[in-house]
Motif scaffolding. Structure first.
Motif, short mmCIF file in Angstrom:
data_model
loop_
_atom_site.label_atom_id
_atom_site.label_comp_id
_atom_site.label_asym_id
_atom_site.label_seq_id
_atom_site.Cartn_x
_atom_site.Cartn_y
_atom_site.Cartn_z
N UNK A 80 0.84 -1.20 0.00
CA UNK A 80 0.00 0.00 0.00
C UNK A 80 0.88 1.25 0.00
N UNK A 81 1.93 1.25 0.81
CA UNK A 81 2.83 2.40 0.84
C UNK A 81 3.47 2.65 -0.51
N UNK A 82 3.72 1.59 -1.27
CA UNK A 82 4.38 1.70 -2.58
C UNK A 82 3.42 1.99 -3.73
N UNK A 114 2.15 13.96 -12.90
CA UNK A 114 3.15 13.02 -12.43
C UNK A 114 2.58 12.10 -11.36
N UNK A 115 3.44 11.28 -10.81
CA UNK A 115 3.04 10.33 -9.78
C UNK A 115 4.11 10.24 -8.70
N UNK A 116 3.73 9.61 -7.60
CA UNK A 116 4.68 9.33 -6.53
C UNK A 116 4.12 8.17 -5.71
N UNK A 117 4.99 7.51 -4.92
CA UNK A 117 4.48 6.45 -4.04
C UNK A 117 3.52 7.05 -3.00
N UNK A 118 2.53 6.27 -2.59
CA UNK A 118 1.50 6.76 -1.67
C UNK A 118 2.08 7.29 -0.36
N UNK A 119 2.94 6.51 0.33
CA UNK A 119 3.48 6.93 1.62
C UNK A 119 4.99 6.76 1.65
#
Length: 141
Positions: A88-90, A99-104
């Protein structure tokens, strides 16, 4: 004059990633009871708060003696819950600006004199998590 600000960038501790452990539902050679198998996989994995919390629970030993963390035996930890939380963190999330980034992600420093509850609280806050019975973690999305 003497500087009042210092920035240190480093890889920090090697982490156990249960997703890389074929004996715990993953695929690979990581083992929770063998620090020699732990690794700094990449910057994203090293910044995963679920894996940081798992590292703290397992503890880090130097010369066979617990140096940091709690030293909870792996058999008392719900490793599957940490796999789920780490995934989930990833998860990739879209940013409003594009753009995007990992959730946590988490970055920080704690000391040996910091109470475990404070360490838990800070790491759980970075992933909107809940620690259940000190051995299972759940990320709330």
């Amino acid at each position: 004059s003497v500087t009042s600000r210092i920035t240190v960038r480093g890889k920090a501790a090697l982490l156990y990633d249960p997703r890389l452990d074929s004996t715990n539902g993953g695929a690979g050679s990581h083992r929770p009871d063998n620090q020699a198998t732990w690794a700094w996989v990449n910057d994203n994995v090293g910044r995963n708060p679920a894996l940081q919390l798992l590292w703290y629970l397992l503890g880090w030993k130097i010369n066979g003696k617990l140096a940091v963390g709690l030293g909870i035996p792996p058999k008392l930890i719900d490793i599957a819950s940490f796999i789920t939380a780490a995934n989930i963190c990833d998860e990739t999330v879209s940013l409003a600006a594009g753009g995007t980034e990992p959730r946590y992600r988490a970055d920080g420093v704690f000391g040996e004199d910091d109470p475990p509850g404070l360490v838990f609280e800070n790491l759980l806050a970075t992933m909107n998590g809940v620690l259940r019975d000190v051995v299972a973690v759940e990320c709330l999305v």
